[in-house]
Design a protein around this motif. Sequence first.
Motif, short mmCIF file in Angstrom:
data_model
loop_
_atom_site.label_atom_id
_atom_site.label_comp_id
_atom_site.label_asym_id
_atom_site.label_seq_id
_atom_site.Cartn_x
_atom_site.Cartn_y
_atom_site.Cartn_z
N LYS A 110 0.86 -1.17 0.00
CA LYS A 110 0.00 0.00 0.00
C LYS A 110 0.90 1.21 0.00
CE LYS A 110 -3.16 2.23 3.13
NZ LYS A 110 -3.65 2.25 4.49
N ARG A 111 0.55 2.23 -0.74
CA ARG A 111 1.33 3.45 -0.64
C ARG A 111 0.45 4.66 -0.93
NH1 ARG A 111 4.66 4.83 -5.92
NH2 ARG A 111 3.17 3.99 -7.43
N ASN A 112 1.02 5.82 -0.60
CA ASN A 112 0.24 7.02 -0.78
C ASN A 112 0.96 7.92 -1.76
OD1 ASN A 112 -0.55 9.88 -0.20
ND2 ASN A 112 -2.08 8.73 0.99
N VAL A 113 0.31 8.24 -2.84
CA VAL A 113 0.93 9.12 -3.82
C VAL A 113 0.03 10.33 -3.99
CG1 VAL A 113 1.75 9.31 -6.20
CG2 VAL A 113 1.84 7.12 -5.01
N GLU A 114 0.55 11.48 -3.76
CA GLU A 114 -0.18 12.73 -3.92
C GLU A 114 -1.57 12.66 -3.32
OE1 GLU A 114 -0.07 13.14 -8.09
OE2 GLU A 114 2.08 12.87 -8.09
N GLY A 115 -1.62 12.20 -2.10
CA GLY A 115 -2.89 12.19 -1.38
C GLY A 115 -3.82 11.05 -1.77
N GLN A 116 -3.40 10.23 -2.72
CA GLN A 116 -4.24 9.08 -3.08
C GLN A 116 -3.67 7.83 -2.44
OE1 GLN A 116 -4.15 8.85 -7.28
NE2 GLN A 116 -5.30 10.75 -7.57
N ASP A 117 -4.57 6.99 -1.99
CA ASP A 117 -4.12 5.70 -1.48
C ASP A 117 -4.07 4.72 -2.64
OD1 ASP A 117 -3.69 6.05 1.23
OD2 ASP A 117 -5.86 6.13 1.60
N MET A 118 -2.93 4.07 -2.76
CA MET A 118 -2.82 3.03 -3.80
C MET A 118 -2.72 1.69 -3.09
SD MET A 118 -2.52 4.87 -6.57
CE MET A 118 -1.58 4.16 -7.87
N LEU A 119 -3.62 0.79 -3.40
CA LEU A 119 -3.55 -0.56 -2.83
C LEU A 119 -3.12 -1.51 -3.93
CD1 LEU A 119 -6.85 -0.76 -0.75
CD2 LEU A 119 -4.54 -0.28 0.06
N TYR A 120 -2.12 -2.30 -3.65
CA TYR A 120 -1.70 -3.32 -4.62
C TYR A 120 -2.15 -4.66 -4.09
CZ TYR A 120 0.81 0.54 -6.52
OH TYR A 120 1.09 1.76 -7.08
N GLN A 121 -2.95 -5.32 -4.87
CA GLN A 121 -3.58 -6.53 -4.34
C GLN A 121 -3.41 -7.72 -5.28
OE1 GLN A 121 -7.46 -4.66 -4.05
NE2 GLN A 121 -7.21 -4.59 -1.82
N SER A 122 -3.50 -8.86 -4.69
CA SER A 122 -3.40 -10.05 -5.53
C SER A 122 -4.49 -11.04 -5.12
CB SER A 122 -2.03 -10.72 -5.36
OG SER A 122 -1.97 -11.32 -4.10
N LEU A 123 -4.87 -11.88 -6.04
CA LEU A 123 -5.79 -12.96 -5.72
C LEU A 123 -5.52 -14.11 -6.67
CD1 LEU A 123 -8.43 -13.15 -7.91
CD2 LEU A 123 -8.69 -10.85 -7.00
N LYS A 124 -5.91 -15.26 -6.24
CA LYS A 124 -5.67 -16.44 -7.06
C LYS A 124 -6.96 -17.22 -7.19
CE LYS A 124 -3.04 -20.47 -6.40
NZ LYS A 124 -1.91 -21.09 -5.70
N LEU A 125 -7.23 -17.67 -8.40
CA LEU A 125 -8.44 -18.47 -8.63
C LEU A 125 -8.16 -19.94 -8.41
CD1 LEU A 125 -9.71 -16.72 -11.88
CD2 LEU A 125 -10.44 -16.34 -9.55
N THR A 126 -9.19 -20.68 -8.25
CA THR A 126 -9.04 -22.11 -7.97
C THR A 126 -8.24 -22.84 -9.02
OG1 THR A 126 -11.20 -22.34 -8.98
CG2 THR A 126 -11.12 -22.47 -6.59
#
Lengths: 946, 443
Positions: free
Chosen positions: A887-903
Amino acid sequence: MTDSKYFTTTKKGEIFELKAELNSDKKEKKKEAVKKVIASMTVGKDVSALFPDVVNCMQTDNLELKKLVYLYLMNYAKSQPDMAIMAVNTFVKDCEDPNPLIRALAVRTMGCIRVDKITEYLCEPLRKCLKDEDPYVRKTAAVCVAKLHDINAQLVEDQGFLDTLKDLISDSNPMVVANAVAALSEIAESHPSSNLLDLNPQSINKLLTALNECTEWGQIFILDCLANYTPKDDREAQSICERVTPRLSHANSAVVLSAVKVLMKFMEMLSKDLDYYGTLLKKLAPPLVTLLSAEPELQYVALRNINLIVQKRPEILKHEMKVFFVKYNDPIYVKLEKLDIMIRLASQANIAQVLAELKEYATEVDVDFVRKAVRAIGRCAIKVEQSAERCVSTLLDLIQTKVNYVVQEAIVVIKDIFRKYPNKYESVIATLCENLDSLDEPEARAAMIWIVGEYAERIDNADELLESFLEGFHDESTQVQLQLLTAIVKLFLKKPTETQELVQQVLSLATQDSDNPDLRDRGYIYWRLLSTDPVAAKEVVLAEKPLISEETDLIEPTLLDELICYIGTLASVYHKPPSAFVEGGRGVVHKSLPPRTASSESTESPETAPAGAPSSEQPDVIPTQGDLLGDLLNLDLGPPVSGPPLATSSVQMGAVDLLGGGLDSLMGDEPEGIGGPNFVAPPAAAVPANLGASMGSGLSDLFDLTSGVGTLSGSYVAPKAVWLPAMKAKGLEISGTFTRQVGSISMDLQLTNKALQVMTDFAIQFNRNSFGLAPAAPLQVHAPLSPNQTVEISLPLNTVGSVMKMEPLNNLQVAVKNNIDVFYFSTLYPLHILFVEDGKMDRQMFLATWKDIPNENEAQFQIRDCPLNAEAVSSRLQSSNIFTVAKRNVEGQDMLYQSLKLTNGIWVLAELRIQPSNPSFTLSLKCRAPEVSQHVYQAYETILKN
Amino acid sequence: MIGGLFIYNHKGEVLISRVYRDDIGRNAVDAFRVNVIHARQQVRSPVTNIARTSFFHVKRSNIWLAAVTKQNVNAAMVFEFLYKMCDVMAAYFGKISEENIKNNFVLIYELLDEILDFGYPQNSETGALKTFITQQGIKSQHQTKEEQSQITSQVTGQIGWRREGIKYRRNELFLDVLESVNLLMSPQGQVLSAHVSGRVVMKSYLSGMPECKFGMNDKIVIEKQGKGTADETSKRRPSAPARSGKQSIAIDDCTFHQCVRLSKFDSERSISFIPPDGEFELMRYRTTKDIILPFRVIPLVREVGRTKLEVKVVIKSNFKPSLLAQKIEVRIPTPLNTSGVQVICMKGKAKYKASENAIVWKIKRMAGMKESQISAEIELLPTNDKKKWARPPISMNFEVPFAPSGLKVRYLKVFEPKLNYSDHDVIKWVRYIGRSGIYETRC
């Protein structure tokens, strides 16, 4: 010379005598003996003991004798494989004979001898014959390839016969072309996936040319093959139609019907505004009418097909009612079919004529036909409102004839007319009541009782009438008993003062003296209703009934479309898909009409097209019946608790299929990608979350908890939705949803019985789907489901079923079976039930993968009006197995980096941009299989907004 | 495709059994016998499915022909094939009877081997078959190489129905326009349905490979030509198209022998072909408009009490007085409980046939625009049967020397470019015969 004497030798010791004669030196005597042998074979005697002696006669110049010996060989070679080898030499020699008739005879017969050892020897001669200079030999060899394929498919492929056969499609001789087409079509049927016929505009052109030149039978082969082709656009469709229409004037009805099939199918692609479309419609009617002057058997085939055509395109024959009038001498099967079509064509314009005819038929001799005619009058009344009055008076006339079965049938249909037009024709009730005594069939009795009950207030002696039925209550069939019970309760509610005794009598008969649970249950329900709340009882029992619909016996549209593709064949005669009467894998390929849109790019033939292709407008495609029928047949044999042993590998294959090898490269470590310049790993770029936000997140966590009650850290569960309305499933209503809890997926079902009959023997089966979802256990409904009862079941699922890509991706086709019937529905499952628990990717890996996936696979979406902040979002997503990697904050925006895996092992990477001031989030998804992105986005939406 | 073909006698004994596919076993033979032939009830369908096996059958006199399959075959084709099979057998040995089949069983097997291969119908034109399947059978040694290749090219060729090198001293052809006129009339004289189904049968004795062109007064063709001339000469003869239009007929639909070039008919509506040698059916057609109904039947049935019926039937002939109708037969059905009948007729002979439950009235000849009458008193036995008598329609048979549809042959031109005879040298005969099909009047 007569041959009939051979049929009469029945004395003992015959075989021995024959043996002697077969070994005689005199040619004539030999031939006589072989004839005797064949005659015995025909009537079913076992003459296999003579095998060596008969085969000895094979070496002869006499063609007639040779043919007889061959006939014997074809019959008995299988039972004497070792001795059959003796014949091989002669065959091989004959294949080299200067006379083309003998060469062809040899290759034709060899193909019919189903002995492995012989087929080996067949290959070389066959190869030569396929390239023979004489067309007669080539056309015979073409069919022989199909024979060989039936015995040993692998051999045919290995020897390259298929390619030679394909070359024969361009042969100069039309009959060779026709036989090659027939052989290839048959072989292609057992290899649905292979593109054997390879139909393209060029080859189609060749076939259309050959069509003009070959025999009537060849024309049929070619037309049937053409019908499997899907033109690439409406222009091509039109040009093929133009070249096929001349066939409509062929004297052979089968040629005509096959041409009709091609036209009906390709018409689907033509725009209705086109002038040509109208022309074609006009051209189709006369040949169809002409078929009715053929021999009765062919008329029958034609009528069964016309029945389909009339349902699909009523406009073609709407002015041709008269030709379907029944002739006095028509065979009964023709009469019944004509009647069916007459009703379908009945309209306001022609109803007077139709009724006059039907009335005439009602006086005929054949009971079935008369009944159907009477019933048809009722159906006319329901179909054409303006005629209802006339129909009713016709029926009354018929009742006056006092012919027992006519009266009964008339009463049954009058009941339907009452249901369609309530409170309109009650004046006839008096006449009906006069005929009470003559009714001896349950259906008619039940109908009459229903009428009396329904109109009890207008019939003065309704109580007496019903009482008279009550006397023999236990001898009646269930249908009548149930109807009587209801009718008396209705009567009681309408005239409570005089009928108390009667109602008590029937209730006690139904509840105490009956063994029939249906009857007992209904009795108790009425009893309780009446004793607790008579007003409610009135509302229930005397409720307004829904009107009955116009046409009840139409063929279901998807089946109809499939049957249109089978015009002329047995399927169209039975009105069943081939899978319903053909054994094994043969001929069960589904056919579907081409889509109307002219822009369809695919040139694949309908056999390879997915079942869902035809009706592109509606996304929830009802699975084609045959497929599921086949599946459910499996179900009857054993519950499909887990997939077949090969299931896992098939999943792998499916995944590869879906991703194009995405998984491997996704997991493969590519060190140079790590720590790329574009992507700054967010360490503790900690922007202190403000107080409000954290509070908000806390609150939302709480909220999460409350909404998640019962799901226990599981992912979001949508409320149950109705998947299968009771209307469509003979009273069974199914609603449900999908859940995922600690790694296991289940389907929560709610089954409600809205029918009047108990449901038992539930079973469930899924069609192949994109992610291999399959029931992990049989559907357990412990007790029978009584009327109006509801049961909740959680069906555990696994993902090891067989895989087939669906459109849309998350479409699931389900078949549910019970004692009444099999029902089909399809539903969309939320993708997040497939997000696995170990879907958190390590940061480095994330970085590398993100870079590695090409940019064109990135998809951006907007999630609007989401009031949550980054924390809340993150935690809520996590409960559904979408993990925040960084997660990081760039110019007042929150950026979430996420991952998921399918079956199935597909990774999806996400970047979620959240601006504190703006409730809209931006979601960027990257995945090797971009087709899942849309569904992942939908999963985000559902999770975040609920 | 067809998996097997069986022929049975009326008792259900197999006379011919030929299996083409491995999925059809001997038990199929018995299944059909038990379930259809021995079922002892009216046939409810010509297609029967027994244990996933489908049986198609047709009956010729008391012989059953059954085709068997386990696949989704082209049903229309199977029936067409069975009819063709009957035609071929009839062409070889005449009537299809148990005796003839037993006498020719070797020949039938030979034919079955040739015209059905692995269940796929092959060339079944008798003309071609007779060149190499002969009842003598021993021909093979004597054939020259040319003869052999001629046979094979005819069997497989584009013109499979005619062989090369036919020669006649006198080139002659016969055209028969055979029509059957069908009528269903209400008791009040209203035409419920009427149509003519006609056939043009040609007998040709022509040398070489003659190219023929057949023309008739087809409305579409006449109008097209009429328009053509009207455009050119519209000012001079404005009435021409109207007159020719009157003499033309509207053909609802027609089908042709496989020798006719269908694409040419479709585009130009011209009927051109190379005919088979000998007799064949050139075309079939159907018309429903402006049909000349040769006879009108006016029935009058009166029930006198419960035991007597009075029937009066008038027939009127409706064609040119100079023409004669022949073989006229009127069949008046009588109730099953008829005990006696008295008949009086003005012309011809009438008889009550108890076995057929009908009064049959026969008139040898009758000219056009005439009228004749029959009256009958039918005495009935009193019965308790509540069921009313179904009153089957009165049917009629006749033969008239004209085409009730109005069809006229305009020309049949013959071109044989290689041999030196011209269209004028060919002797042509045309004959029209109109027969009754199902010609019924309800009473």
